[in-house]
Design a protein around this motif. Structure first.
Motif, PDB file in Angstrom:
ATOM      1  N   GLU A 172       0.868  -1.233   0.104  1.00  0.00           N
ATOM      2  CA  GLU A 172       0.115   0.084  -0.088  1.00  0.00           C
ATOM      3  C   GLU A 172       0.836   1.314   0.113  1.00  0.00           C
TER       4      GLU A 172
ATOM      5  N   SER B 103      -2.706   7.747  -2.363  1.00  0.00           N
ATOM      6  CA  SER B 103      -2.675   7.104  -0.887  1.00  0.00           C
ATOM      7  C   SER B 103      -3.774   5.898  -0.754  1.00  0.00           C
ATOM      8  N   ASN B 104      -3.516   5.073   0.007  1.00  0.00           N
ATOM      9  CA  ASN B 104      -4.610   3.992  -0.088  1.00  0.00           C
ATOM     10  C   ASN B 104      -5.333   4.596   1.560  1.00  0.00           C
ATOM     11  N   ARG B 105      -4.277   4.923   2.312  1.00  0.00           N
ATOM     12  CA  ARG B 105      -4.780   5.204   3.814  1.00  0.00           C
ATOM     13  C   ARG B 105      -3.809   6.539   4.032  1.00  0.00           C
TER      14      ARG B 105
ATOM     15  N   PRO C  94      -8.951   5.624   5.637  1.00  0.00           N
ATOM     16  CA  PRO C  94      -8.571   5.273   4.268  1.00  0.00           C
ATOM     17  C   PRO C  94      -8.880   6.689   3.435  1.00  0.00           C
ATOM     18  N   SER C  95      -8.018   6.792   2.439  1.00  0.00           N
ATOM     19  CA  SER C  95      -8.015   8.183   1.817  1.00  0.00           C
ATOM     20  C   SER C  95      -9.186   8.782   1.419  1.00  0.00           C
TER      21      SER C  95
END
Ligand code: SF4
Length: 334
Positions: free
Chosen positions: A54, A234-236, A250-251
């Motif tokens: 990630e 970004s994922n998170r 989470p994004s």
């Protein structure tokens, strides 16, 4: 009432980096008798995890401790306390010798590629250097790998014999990325890699980083000072304020349902390209970052927070999970 919780991902997820209660304090004043009288708490009890494959974005204003956090994780700094579990191994207090096998697996890209590239070396030498350090002794093999890496980052083979000053800022960042990939890392700290680039080039570099991530299975910690830059990649995302993490989500969730007043303020500060919408939006981010040297009780954001109540001055808010995977440290969520 929500109970405080460590911001942890689901047990099913494959965690590559597990940061627990990380602190990086700098003693900056000593008394006549050598006792530390003032401490700068650049990173103060930060915990989060990065899942393999990630991109974890880390954002906050300049001076909030995000770069110090990133550089501590890959042990460019000594850390004061806490754990940095990398693939289950605690790097936090390893000696340089013990760190050696991990150095190859973790690389970094920095904001200013010009200062991180030796101006007296050609591109071939710059990218070959880490290969030599990591045991590629055959010159022809090194040359072949350098040419492959140049192609991966969108540069041509004839660029190999040129020097850094002969390139644009975007091209120099591509050279830095190729150099960081030479050791075949699995984890890359991207420390504001696009902040110094023209807006037109930023998207190209972000897209290239995403392509490389898919192709090489990389895990990124992506640091930026504003939220507009990290959303796409970004994922998170974790939001930092004065050495503390105040929100992780989470994004998309962070953008649509920000839970911390500071995150809301950062979002309100993102420029809108449509001039008709600008007047309908108010920038909530008022005042400057407080001094990290001030010893405060309670919430560190309270001097700028429009929602502060009495409790905010007395009790430091702890992380609470407000929805799955979304953690916020604010008394409004207690
Ligand atoms: Fe504002 Fe209080 Fe929340 Fe801090 S804890 S962000 S001061 S409402």
């Amino acid at each position: 009432m929500n109970t405080p919780q460590e911001p942890r991902v689901s047990r099913k997820q494959d965690v590559l980096v597990d940061v627990k209660h990380l602190k990086k304090h700098y003693p900056i004043e000593k008394s006549l008798f050598g006792r530390t009288t003032k401490v700068l708490k650049a990173v103060d009890d930060v915990s989060f995890q990065i899942v393999r494959g990630e991109t974890f974005g880390l954002v906050g204003e300049s001076g909030c401790g995000k770069s110090t956090t990133g550089r501590s994780i890959i042990r460019l700094h000594e850390v004061t306390s806490g754990e940095i579990l990398y693939d289950g191994n605690d790097l936090a207090h390893m000696s340089e010798r013990e760190l050696l096998p991990f150095r190859k697996r973790m690389q970094a890209i920095f904001q200013d590629p010009y200062s991180s590239l030796n101006p007296g070396m050609t591109v071939m030498q710059l990218i070959s250097e880490p290969l030599e350090i990591h045991g590629y002794s055959n010159r022809a093999e090194r040359k072949e790998i350098v040419l492959q890496l140049l192609s991966k980052v969108g540069l041509k083979s004839e660029h190999a014999e040129r020097f850094p000053h002969e390139f644009s800022g975007g091209q120099r960042q591509r050279i830095s990325i190729a150099r960081s990939l030479a050791a075949k890392p699995e984890f890359v700290l991207c420390d504001e890699p696009i902040s110094a680039l023209d807006v037109s080039v930023q998207a190209q570099v972000i897209n290239m980083l995403e392509d490389l991530q898919g192709e090489l299975g990389l895990t990124y910690l992506f640091i930026a000072h504003d939220l507009s830059m990290v959303r796409h990649i970004s994922n998170r995302i974790g939001v930092m304020y004065l050495g503390k993490l105040v929100e992780i989500a989470p994004s998309d969730e962070l953008y649509t349902h920000p839970g911390h007043p500071y995150t809301k303020a950062l979002l309100s500060a993102i420029p809108i390209p449509n001039p008709r919408l600008v007047t309908s939006r108010r920038n909530l981010l008022q005042g400057d970052l407080a001094s990290p040297l001030e010893e405060t009780t309670g919430c560190k954001f309270r001097s700028r927070c429009p929602f502060a109540v009495g409790r905010c001055a007395e009790v430091e808010p702890e992380m609470r999970e407000v929805s799955p995977g979304h953690f916020v440290a604010c008394h409004l969520n207690d």
